[in-house]
Scaffold this active site. Structure first.
Site, PDB file in Angstrom:
ATOM      1  N   SER A 177       0.812  -1.218   0.000  1.00  0.00           N
ATOM      2  CA  SER A 177       0.000   0.000   0.000  1.00  0.00           C
ATOM      3  C   SER A 177       0.844   1.267   0.000  1.00  0.00           C
ATOM      4  CB  SER A 177      -0.949  -0.045   1.193  1.00  0.00           C
ATOM      5  OG  SER A 177      -1.873   0.997   1.116  1.00  0.00           O
ATOM      6  N   HIS A 178       0.728   2.036   1.070  1.00  0.00           N
ATOM      7  CA  HIS A 178       1.394   3.342   1.152  1.00  0.00           C
ATOM      8  C   HIS A 178       2.789   3.241   1.748  1.00  0.00           C
ATOM      9  CE1 HIS A 178      -0.823   2.133   4.607  1.00  0.00           C
ATOM     10  NE2 HIS A 178       0.014   2.823   5.345  1.00  0.00           N
ATOM     11  N   ASP A 211      -2.353   6.646  -3.335  1.00  0.00           N
ATOM     12  CA  ASP A 211      -1.226   5.965  -2.681  1.00  0.00           C
ATOM     13  C   ASP A 211      -0.597   4.896  -3.581  1.00  0.00           C
ATOM     14  OD1 ASP A 211      -3.249   4.054  -2.544  1.00  0.00           O
ATOM     15  OD2 ASP A 211      -2.443   3.191  -0.699  1.00  0.00           O
ATOM     16  N   ASP A 220      -0.841   1.672  -4.086  1.00  0.00           N
ATOM     17  CA  ASP A 220      -1.643   0.721  -4.853  1.00  0.00           C
ATOM     18  C   ASP A 220      -2.982   1.299  -5.299  1.00  0.00           C
ATOM     19  OD1 ASP A 220      -2.472   0.798  -2.198  1.00  0.00           O
ATOM     20  OD2 ASP A 220      -3.321  -1.212  -2.303  1.00  0.00           O
ATOM     21  N   ASP A 270      -5.623   2.706  -3.673  1.00  0.00           N
ATOM     22  CA  ASP A 270      -6.913   2.600  -2.986  1.00  0.00           C
ATOM     23  C   ASP A 270      -7.180   3.770  -2.036  1.00  0.00           C
ATOM     24  OD1 ASP A 270      -5.068   1.813  -1.133  1.00  0.00           O
ATOM     25  OD2 ASP A 270      -5.967  -0.140  -0.709  1.00  0.00           O
ATOM     26  N   ARG A 271      -6.149   4.586  -1.760  1.00  0.00           N
ATOM     27  CA  ARG A 271      -6.365   5.743  -0.885  1.00  0.00           C
ATOM     28  C   ARG A 271      -6.422   7.030  -1.704  1.00  0.00           C
ATOM     29  NH1 ARG A 271      -2.818   5.224   4.590  1.00  0.00           N
ATOM     30  NH2 ARG A 271      -3.572   3.167   5.195  1.00  0.00           N
ATOM     31  N   LYS A 275     -11.433  -0.196  -1.168  1.00  0.00           N
ATOM     32  CA  LYS A 275     -11.509   1.252  -1.244  1.00  0.00           C
ATOM     33  C   LYS A 275     -10.882   1.681  -2.567  1.00  0.00           C
ATOM     34  CE  LYS A 275      -7.562   1.104   1.782  1.00  0.00           C
ATOM     35  NZ  LYS A 275      -7.301   0.705   3.145  1.00  0.00           N
TER      36      LYS A 275
END
Ligand code: G1P
Ligand code: ZN
Length: 543
Positions: free
Chosen positions: A113-114, A277, A279, A281-282, A376
């Protein structure tokens, strides 16, 4: 022999956390480590034989190698077919969509992710189930058990697959479809949003800066914002995914996305700023001179979603993670729709979405999404904002202040204490748990505690219970503090402290968030014995 069964001993500590298994990249690169976990995923779902999976990742260091290993293991485990993003790239939301669109048995998403990427940084693997969402706790528990029971894994000893050309290929006799990572996702967005209205807005001179942070959304944002919606070239910056995200943390918050924040607070700010982010999703939304917290973004989107064609019929309900502010609860109440409070992590929204109980879900950590997929979705949130602005023809700042004027304001902030020795973090949490029964009625610097508990969640659909999901302390006068330990770290512990204070909105008094939350912060520092247990009271990151 093409297929090989390799003897392997169980590897300890492969416990999927808030969002899959996250470790240092070198850990994943160690002999048998990745293989052990992938085989455990297959074993925990009754084998891969005859099944179809989506595979892709955010392009971070080791993404390409890990995908080759996964393809060869899927072939040796007799999977029926794999759908993989070109060059191994898929944003998490796009992977979720492909799982659903192709009615596959699940997907393996490679991302931390982030978290930063690189050989000395972080890597991660997440298994998503057939609904397109992260594996629920029953499945992650089965994966953990499988990692501990493993004695061998299966892999095909064949050359790497060329993932550059779109189209059909194969590993041994297992067909592989290499897809354009963006196309299907773009089609889905076009169904949900009024692309014509957004296009006219851009044609009318509306300006925007989207910071892809050298992560996976670069190609998605370019294709949708610039090539489809007509935003000028250069609207998307840092658009080429890099293995190390250019050395930064691809986390869309005011600290990690500081260049965008600086631009939006300057005289040359465009009308709208956004970021996503690692990947995809944010999201982060910044208006000219105005940052929007994720909790407020969630509330605004819930209040205005009906302005987008995909949500014109209204929302079934809303869900938010427990530490997320209650701003959206006030909107749900006014709309007369249900609101659910779930533990941290997207996997807890899956059942509610599948059962049609909720349409929009969100977390304070910048993840918001809807029933269109089971993850998300950063770009989705940005497009919904654009759709709302195109219809209401108001600035971000005006939309936000109007919202507060209508509903009041939940002043909110998250404080992260990073790099804490895990024993110290646990002692601090135990210290608070030890006081739970006796906190009520006590005063700390003039603030009186009105209640405290440890959050436990009973899934309304399948009845499963998730305990120990964070400590909540309420204060008289509409204040709340939450303490929990991060489940996504790869080294030391991170203590997250979430502070929230509701105030009815008075026009003249758009107060400083820090000032409003200071008494709450002081009270929690005292209750938790922060100085005593971790030797400090100031956080590393405030968002
Ligand atoms: C963090 C966020 C959480 C999010 C998760 C995965 O988890 O707080 O909302 O779902 O990342 O993106 P945490 O590190 O707090 O366990
Ligand atoms: Zn992410």
């Amino acid at each position: 022999m093409t297929f090989q069964t390799v003897e392997s001993r169980p590897i300890q500590g492969q416990k999927p956390g808030t969002s899959g298994l996250r470790k240092k990249t070198r850990t994943f690169m160690a002999p048998h480590y990745l293989e052990n976990f992938i085989q455990a995923i297959f074993n925990s779902i009754g084998g891969a034989e005859g099944k179809i999976f989506v595979v892709g990742g955010d392009g971070r260091f080791f993404n390409a190698n890990a995908i080759q290993t996964i393809l060869k293991m899927a072939a040796a485990n007799k999977a029926a077919r794999i759908i993989v993003g070109q060059n191994g790239l898929l944003s998490t939301p796009a992977a979720s969509h492909l799982i659903r669109l192709n009615k596959t048995d699940g997907g393996i998403i490679l991302s931390a992710s982030h978290n930063p990427g690189g050989i000395e940084e972080d890597f991660g693997i997440k298994f998503n189930v057939a609904n397109g969402g992260p594996a629920p706790e029953s499945v992650t528990a089965a994966i953990l058990n499988a990692t501990l029971a493993i004695d061998s894994y299966k892999i095909a000893r064949v050359p790497d697959v060329d993932l550059r050309p779109i189209g059909e290929t194969a590993v041994c006799c297992m067909p592989i479809r290499i897809v354009d990572p963006v196309a299907d996702y773009c089609d889905l967005m076009a169904k949900l949003f009024d692309f014509d209205a957004i296009q006219s807005m851009f044609a009318g001179g509306f300006s925007m800066c989207f910071d892809a942070m050298h992560a996976v959304t670069g190609p998605y944002a370019k294709a949708i914002l610039e090539q489809t919606l007509g935003a000028p070239e250069g609207t998307v910056v840092n658009a080429v995914p890099l293995e190390d995200f250019g050395g930064g943390h691809p986390d869309p918050n005011p600290i990690r996305a500081k260049p965008l924040m600086d631009l939006m607070m300057s005289d040359s700010a465009p009308d709208f700023g956004a970021a996503s982010d690692g990947d995809g999703d944010r999201h982060m939304i910044v208006g000219r001179g105005r940052y929007v917290t994720a909790s407020d973004s969630l509330a605004v989107l819930v209040a205005n979603a009906h302005l987008a064609p995909g949500y014109a019929a209204g929302l079934a309900g809303v869900a938010r993670s427990m530490p997320t502010s209650a701003a959206c609860d006030r909107v749900a109440e006014k709309l007369g729709i249900a609101i659910f409070e779930t533990p941290t992590g997207w996997k807890f929204f899956g059942n509610l979405l599948d059962a049609g109980k909720v349409t929009i879900c969100g977390e304070e950590s910048a993840g918001i999404g809807s029933s269109h997929i089971r993850e998300k979705d950063g770009l989705w949130a940005v497009l919904l904002w654009l759709n709302i602005i195109a219809v209401r023809k108001l600035s971000v700042a005006k939309i936000l202040t109007d919202h507060w004027a209508n509903y009041g304001r939940n002043y909110y902030s998250r404080h992260d204490y990073e790099g804490v020795p895990p024993e110290a973090a646990n002692r601090l949490m135990d210290h608070v748990i030890g006081q739970m029964e006796t906190l009520s009625g006590k005063s700390f610097g003039g603030l009186t505690v009105s209640g405290a508990d440890e959050f436990s969640y009973r899934d309304p659909i399948d009845g499963s219970v998730s305990d120990h999901q964070g400590l909540r302390i309420w204060f008289e006068g509409d204040g709340r503090a939450v303490l929990r330990l991060s489940g996504t770290g790869t080294e030391d512990a991170t203590i997250r402290l979430y502070l929230e204070q509701y105030k009815p909105y008075e026009k003249a008094a758009s107060l400083s968030v820090c000032k409003v939350l200071l008494p709450l912060k002081r009270a929690v520092i005292e209750i938790a014995g922060m100085q005593r247990f971790i030797g400090r009271t100031e956080p590393d990151v405030v968002t």
